[in-house]
Design a protein around this motif. Structure first.
Motif, short mmCIF file in Angstrom:
data_model
loop_
_atom_site.label_atom_id
_atom_site.label_comp_id
_atom_site.label_asym_id
_atom_site.label_seq_id
_atom_site.Cartn_x
_atom_site.Cartn_y
_atom_site.Cartn_z
N ALA A 7 78.80 -31.09 90.31
CA ALA A 7 79.16 -32.04 91.59
C ALA A 7 80.38 -31.63 91.96
CB ALA A 7 79.06 -33.40 91.55
N LEU A 8 81.58 -31.21 91.10
CA LEU A 8 82.85 -31.00 91.65
C LEU A 8 83.56 -29.63 91.04
CD1 LEU A 8 84.31 -34.62 90.76
CD2 LEU A 8 83.90 -33.54 93.01
N TYR A 88 82.03 -23.58 86.30
CA TYR A 88 81.12 -23.57 87.31
C TYR A 88 81.85 -23.10 88.42
CZ TYR A 88 79.09 -26.89 84.03
OH TYR A 88 78.52 -27.62 83.11
N SER A 89 80.82 -23.11 89.54
CA SER A 89 81.46 -22.55 90.94
C SER A 89 81.17 -23.83 91.96
CB SER A 89 80.85 -21.51 91.45
OG SER A 89 79.50 -21.47 91.65
N LEU A 90 81.83 -24.41 92.92
CA LEU A 90 81.77 -25.17 93.74
C LEU A 90 82.18 -25.02 95.16
CD1 LEU A 90 80.67 -28.52 93.58
CD2 LEU A 90 83.07 -28.73 93.72
N THR A 91 81.61 -25.82 96.19
CA THR A 91 81.86 -25.88 97.63
C THR A 91 82.42 -27.41 97.67
OG1 THR A 91 81.04 -24.05 98.06
CG2 THR A 91 81.68 -25.52 99.88
N VAL A 92 83.18 -27.90 98.09
CA VAL A 92 83.51 -29.20 98.49
C VAL A 92 83.81 -29.49 99.94
CG1 VAL A 92 84.96 -31.24 98.08
CG2 VAL A 92 84.46 -29.50 96.26
N ARG A 93 83.14 -30.43 100.80
CA ARG A 93 83.57 -30.46 102.31
C ARG A 93 83.93 -32.07 102.26
NH1 ARG A 93 81.72 -26.09 104.42
NH2 ARG A 93 79.88 -25.29 103.81
N ASN A 100 81.24 -34.30 99.98
CA ASN A 100 79.97 -33.50 99.88
C ASN A 100 80.36 -32.20 98.91
OD1 ASN A 100 78.06 -35.13 101.15
ND2 ASN A 100 79.44 -34.66 102.83
N THR A 101 79.62 -32.19 97.72
CA THR A 101 79.73 -31.18 96.65
C THR A 101 78.49 -30.64 96.49
OG1 THR A 101 79.65 -32.50 94.95
CG2 THR A 101 81.74 -32.25 95.59
N ARG A 102 78.86 -29.00 96.29
CA ARG A 102 77.59 -28.38 96.02
C ARG A 102 78.19 -27.50 94.67
NH1 ARG A 102 72.97 -26.44 97.81
NH2 ARG A 102 72.15 -24.50 97.34
N GLY A 103 77.43 -27.82 93.46
CA GLY A 103 78.00 -27.04 92.32
C GLY A 103 76.94 -26.02 91.96
N ARG A 108 75.13 -18.81 90.93
CA ARG A 108 74.67 -19.55 92.05
C ARG A 108 73.18 -19.52 92.23
NH1 ARG A 108 79.17 -20.93 95.20
NH2 ARG A 108 80.91 -19.58 94.91
N LEU A 109 72.34 -19.32 90.93
CA LEU A 109 70.70 -19.56 91.02
C LEU A 109 70.48 -20.75 90.95
CD1 LEU A 109 69.82 -16.52 88.90
CD2 LEU A 109 69.68 -16.71 91.07
N ILE A 110 71.17 -21.72 90.31
CA ILE A 110 71.12 -23.24 90.16
C ILE A 110 71.98 -24.09 90.90
CG2 ILE A 110 70.45 -25.08 88.38
CD1 ILE A 110 69.43 -22.83 86.51
N CYS A 111 71.78 -24.85 91.79
CA CYS A 111 72.76 -25.42 92.53
C CYS A 111 72.34 -27.15 92.69
CB CYS A 111 73.03 -24.81 93.77
SG CYS A 111 73.65 -23.11 93.91
N ARG A 112 73.34 -27.73 92.91
CA ARG A 112 73.11 -29.14 93.00
C ARG A 112 74.14 -29.68 94.17
NH1 ARG A 112 73.37 -34.47 89.46
NH2 ARG A 112 72.32 -35.81 91.02
N ASP A 113 73.46 -30.62 94.96
CA ASP A 113 74.27 -31.11 96.15
C ASP A 113 74.61 -32.73 95.52
OD1 ASP A 113 74.34 -29.03 97.80
OD2 ASP A 113 72.64 -29.45 98.64
N VAL A 114 75.66 -33.13 95.86
CA VAL A 114 75.90 -34.53 95.45
C VAL A 114 76.88 -34.95 96.48
CG1 VAL A 114 77.10 -36.20 93.79
CG2 VAL A 114 75.85 -34.15 93.07
N GLY A 115 76.60 -36.26 97.07
CA GLY A 115 77.69 -37.05 97.82
C GLY A 115 78.61 -37.91 96.98
N TRP A 116 79.89 -38.11 97.51
CA TRP A 116 80.78 -39.26 96.98
C TRP A 116 81.40 -39.98 98.28
CZ3 TRP A 116 81.76 -38.66 91.94
CH2 TRP A 116 81.21 -37.61 91.12
N LYS A 117 81.48 -41.19 97.90
CA LYS A 117 82.19 -42.23 98.80
C LYS A 117 83.47 -42.52 98.06
CE LYS A 117 78.72 -43.00 101.48
NZ LYS A 117 78.63 -42.20 103.03
#
Length: 120
Positions: A7-8, A88-93, A100-103, A108-117
């Motif tokens: 996620a991060l 890991y590699s990640l993009t954070v918006r 919103n994170t994409r790890g 980059r063959l296996i990715c997961r999106d996670v939201g954070w408040k």
């Protein structure tokens, strides 16, 4: 910790660029509270609380990240998990009160999106 890691995964030339990510964040599944803050010239995401520890996550687990701010205002880069010796590699918006994170792993063959408040 895998969820946190995926996620991060963030990257930055200096901890100063993390100021827009600093704070305490709640994962969208309700299972984690994480603090993002500068640590030396890097940025660290530290588990403050984990609800279900069956996946190996624990309070105190940390990701050490390096961030690069992207043109559209997001961040991308890498994060290192010293507990597992994984990178890991990640993009954070960042949005209003949310991340919103994409790890990704394995090139980059296996990715997961996670939201954070924001918890603050």
């Amino acid at each position: 910790m895998r969820r946190l890691l995926l996620a991060l995964i963030i990257a930055s030339p200096s901890a100063a660029s993390a100021t827009t990510l600093d704070g305490t964040w709640l994962r969208d599944d309700g299972n984690a509270r994480v603090r993002i803050a500068p640590c030396g010239d890097k940025i660290c995401a530290t588990n403050l609380w984990i609800g279900d520890t069956s996946q190996g996550e624990a309070a105190g687990d940390k990701l050490v990240m390096t961030l690069t701010r992207q043109a559209e205002g997001s961040f991308s880069g890498t994060a290192y998990d010293p507990k597992r010796d994984w990178t890991y590699s990640l993009t954070v918006r960042r949005g209003a009160g949310e991340l919103n994170t994409r790890g990704c792993i394995l090139g980059r063959l296996i990715c997961r999106d996670v939201g954070w408040k924001a918890a603050d």
